[in-house]
Design an enzyme around this catalytic site. Structure first.
Site, PDB file in Angstrom:
ATOM      1  N   HIS A  53       0.862  -1.186   0.000  1.00  0.00           N
ATOM      2  CA  HIS A  53       0.000   0.000   0.000  1.00  0.00           C
ATOM      3  C   HIS A  53       0.899   1.238   0.000  1.00  0.00           C
ATOM      4  O   HIS A  53       2.048   1.185   0.486  1.00  0.00           O
ATOM      5  CB  HIS A  53      -0.888   0.017   1.239  1.00  0.00           C
ATOM      6  CG  HIS A  53      -1.940  -1.040   1.253  1.00  0.00           C
ATOM      7  ND1 HIS A  53      -3.024  -0.998   2.104  1.00  0.00           N
ATOM      8  CD2 HIS A  53      -2.082  -2.173   0.525  1.00  0.00           C
ATOM      9  CE1 HIS A  53      -3.783  -2.053   1.898  1.00  0.00           C
ATOM     10  NE2 HIS A  53      -3.237  -2.792   0.952  1.00  0.00           N
ATOM     11  N   GLU A  55       0.999   3.861   1.800  1.00  0.00           N
ATOM     12  CA  GLU A  55       1.487   4.265   3.123  1.00  0.00           C
ATOM     13  C   GLU A  55       2.672   3.417   3.560  1.00  0.00           C
ATOM     14  O   GLU A  55       3.676   3.926   4.058  1.00  0.00           O
ATOM     15  CB  GLU A  55       0.380   4.134   4.180  1.00  0.00           C
ATOM     16  CG  GLU A  55      -0.865   4.930   3.899  1.00  0.00           C
ATOM     17  CD  GLU A  55      -1.944   4.120   3.189  1.00  0.00           C
ATOM     18  OE1 GLU A  55      -1.668   3.507   2.131  1.00  0.00           O
ATOM     19  OE2 GLU A  55      -3.082   4.102   3.684  1.00  0.00           O
ATOM     20  N   CYS A  83      -6.128   1.766   5.867  1.00  0.00           N
ATOM     21  CA  CYS A  83      -6.723   0.513   6.333  1.00  0.00           C
ATOM     22  C   CYS A  83      -6.103   0.166   7.697  1.00  0.00           C
ATOM     23  O   CYS A  83      -5.140   0.805   8.125  1.00  0.00           O
ATOM     24  CB  CYS A  83      -6.467  -0.594   5.319  1.00  0.00           C
ATOM     25  SG  CYS A  83      -4.746  -1.146   5.265  1.00  0.00           S
ATOM     26  N   CYS A  86      -2.264  -0.398   7.545  1.00  0.00           N
ATOM     27  CA  CYS A  86      -1.496   0.833   7.388  1.00  0.00           C
ATOM     28  C   CYS A  86      -1.560   1.698   8.641  1.00  0.00           C
ATOM     29  O   CYS A  86      -0.565   2.315   9.027  1.00  0.00           O
ATOM     30  CB  CYS A  86      -1.985   1.602   6.166  1.00  0.00           C
ATOM     31  SG  CYS A  86      -1.587   0.757   4.609  1.00  0.00           S
TER      32      CYS A  86
END
Length: 150
Positions: A53, A55, A83, A86
């Site tokens: 992801h 992040e 999420c 993260c």
């Protein structure tokens, strides 16, 4: 120092992710002096890595660059509410502030769902500012998924 949002850069990273066929989420990590330390868009499909992801990618890059697992004093801009995975990484990295665009009622981990930073076992919670350029971030996501549904 005057506040300067870096969400426009995160939106550019999200657009680049969409052009690669990735879900359009972009992130930018800013150092204590206000300069960009790392920037990325989602790369889960490209890297065949469910943890890639935006992040996580900027946290990894910044930690490697700085030679530390802590990013104290750093701020993270991300186009979509992180999420739970993260959000946990943001907490573990001790990021100072989180700025995000669109909320994510389905998969979010900050204001929705798991609410990681509100959990009693969360060792560090950043200051959170939501809704930054939310309409632009939402438009990117809607356009991406609308094109996929065809």
């Amino acid at each position: 120092m005057t506040f300067k949002s870096h969400m426009h850069t995160a939106l550019s990273e999200a657009q680049a992710a969409a052009e690669r066929g990735e879900v359009p989420v972009g992130a930018v990590l800013v150092g204590p002096d206000g300069s960009i330390v790392a920037r990325a868009g989602n790369r889960t499909r490209e890297l065949s890595d469910p943890t890639a992801h935006a992040e996580v990618l900027v946290i990894r890059e910044a930690c490697a660059r700085l030679g530390s697992e802590r990013l104290t004093g750093h701020d993270l801009y991300v186009t979509l509410e992180p999420c739970p995975m993260c959000a946990a990484a943001i907490s573990f990295a001790r990021i100072r502030r989180l700025y995000y665009g669109a909320g994510d009622p389905k998969s979010g981990g900050v204001s929705h769902g798991a609410r990681v930073f509100a959990h009693p076992q969360c060792h560090h919670a950043p200051e959170v500012y939501d809704g930054i350029a939310a309409s632009e971030a939402e438009a990117q996501l809607k356009a991406f998924f609308s094109a996929r549904r065809g």
